[in-house]
Design an enzyme around this catalytic site. Structure first.
Site, PDB file in Angstrom:
ATOM      1  CB  CYS A 170     -24.143   3.189  18.036  1.00 32.24           C
ATOM      2  SG  CYS A 170     -23.844   4.748  18.887  1.00 32.24           S
ATOM      3  CG  ASP A 184     -11.241  10.281  21.620  1.00 33.93           C
ATOM      4  OD1 ASP A 184     -11.483   9.099  21.892  1.00 33.93           O
ATOM      5  OD2 ASP A 184     -11.904  10.941  20.821  1.00 33.93           O
TER       6      ASP A 184
END
Length: 363
Positions: A214, A134
């Site tokens: 978002c 990530d």
């Protein structure tokens, strides 16, 4: 030993180490990634995440990141929550924290597992490896689809027929030439549950996300004040948002989390807004030590909590928000003013509606 036999042993070892699923692909397996990333960036859907553009040349092509790599092992690790996160959205006196962030930081847990698996592979073969989880410019989701773990759904997250969508992704790049697995194809069909439940309409079209709308982006990545248009829609979500994940029908096949570190801490399962808003920097660091929440810092976190207080409709929380009117951080002070104004006026647009059709029978 043949490469096919080694691949089988490697996947079996991955499961022994605690990974839920494993698949192999070539570094050149995502030829469509540059175009999709370019379109995303050109539309400014990345918001303040400038690092996506700054390192796009590596992100677009794994071969640019490490030219010596010949194979990529993609790994899934389940963190499936024990309860449907959507049930928290009705409890306005508490803060809703995304399921992945209620326990220990997944970066640490996944990377340790990746390194153990990588050391085994090196000891068995003498190859070279690099491990990623990530934080590097690696497009894990397209690579996960190329390796057969699942497909990118209409919510742009990776989900699998035997995994649901509650899982982290990790990658091991290796100089070994291992046989790739068949890529997975899309199985969303006509379902649009994830699109319809989004509180902020962050999906301009299926398979496209405008991060600027978002809630996960707004509560974690976005610096400064959130647009007042969006604040009421955030509800009591103070770190991340699970709506589009939780509503997915494929979660009926979700695998149980094996890592106890992902189990939610008591103070992060149903934290009281009145307690969280009172945190100073030292208190914030103590409460969220070892948590991914720690990285956003006290100010951004308390900003989120104040928006949740404004959306709570509970006038008793005004007393908890009032001391923040004089907070040294101007964004926190602005959030306090907004929260108190909402509570005082009790206007309908200051109390965010809960996402429709929570889908408690579908998650």
């Amino acid at each position: 030993m043949t490469s096919e036999a080694l691949a089988r042993r490697l996947k079996a070892r991955a499961r022994t180490e605690g990974f839920t699923a494993a698949g192999l692909c070539r570094p050149d397996a995502i030829p469509d990634a540059p175009r999709r990333l370019s379109e995303f960036l050109a539309a400014d859907f990345h918001g303040q995440m400038n690092w996506l553009a700054e390192r796009s040349h590596w992100r677009e092509d794994p071969r640019a990141l490490w030219p010596e790599a010949r194979s990529i092992l993609m790994l899934a690790e389940a963190y499936t929550p024990g309860e449907n996160p959507l049930t928290l959205l009705d409890q306005r006196e508490i803060g809703a924290i995304s399921a992945y962030a209620r326990g220990r930081d997944y970066h640490d847990l996944v990377k340790k597992r990746l390194k153990r698996l990588g050391r085994w592979l090196v000891s068995e073969t003498g190859c070279e490896i690099k491990v990623f989880v990530d934080t590097a410019p690696v497009m894990e989701k397209p690579l996960g689809q190329a390796a057969g773990l699942g497909w990118q759904g209409k919510h742009t997250n990776l989900l699998g027929r035997h995994l649901g969508n509650w899982f982290f992704l990790g990658a091991i790049f290796t100089t070994l030439d291992l046989p790739p697995d068949p890529p997975e194809r899309e199985h969303c069909g006509s379902c649009r549950a994830c699109l319809d439940i989004c509180p902020t309409n962050a999906f301009p079209a299926p398979f496209r996300l405008d991060a600027r709308r978002c809630i996960s982006y707004l509560t974690i990545e976005h610096h400064g004040p959130v647009d007042e248009e969006l604040r009421p829609l955030m509800g009591n979500r103070i770190y991340g948002c699970d709506d589009c994940l939780a509503i997915c029908p494929w979660n009926k096949f979700a695998q149980e989390a094996r890592e106890t570190g992902y189990l939610g801490r008591a103070e992060q399962m149903r934290p009281r807004l009145a307690d969280l808003v009172a945190l100073n920097d030292a208190g914030f660091r103590e409460v969220f030590s070892g948590s991914p929440i720690k990285r956003i810092g006290r100010n951004r976190f308390v900003r989120n909590v104040l928006y949740a207080i404004g959306n709570s409709g509970d006038p008793a929380l005004e007393a908890a928000a009032r001391p923040l009117l004089d907070d040294p951080d101007p964004v926190v002070a602005d959030a306090a003013r907004w929260a108190i104004s909402c509570l005082a006026q009790a206007q309908p647009d200051c109390a965010a509606p809960v996402s429709p059709a929570h889908g408690r029978d579908r998650a």
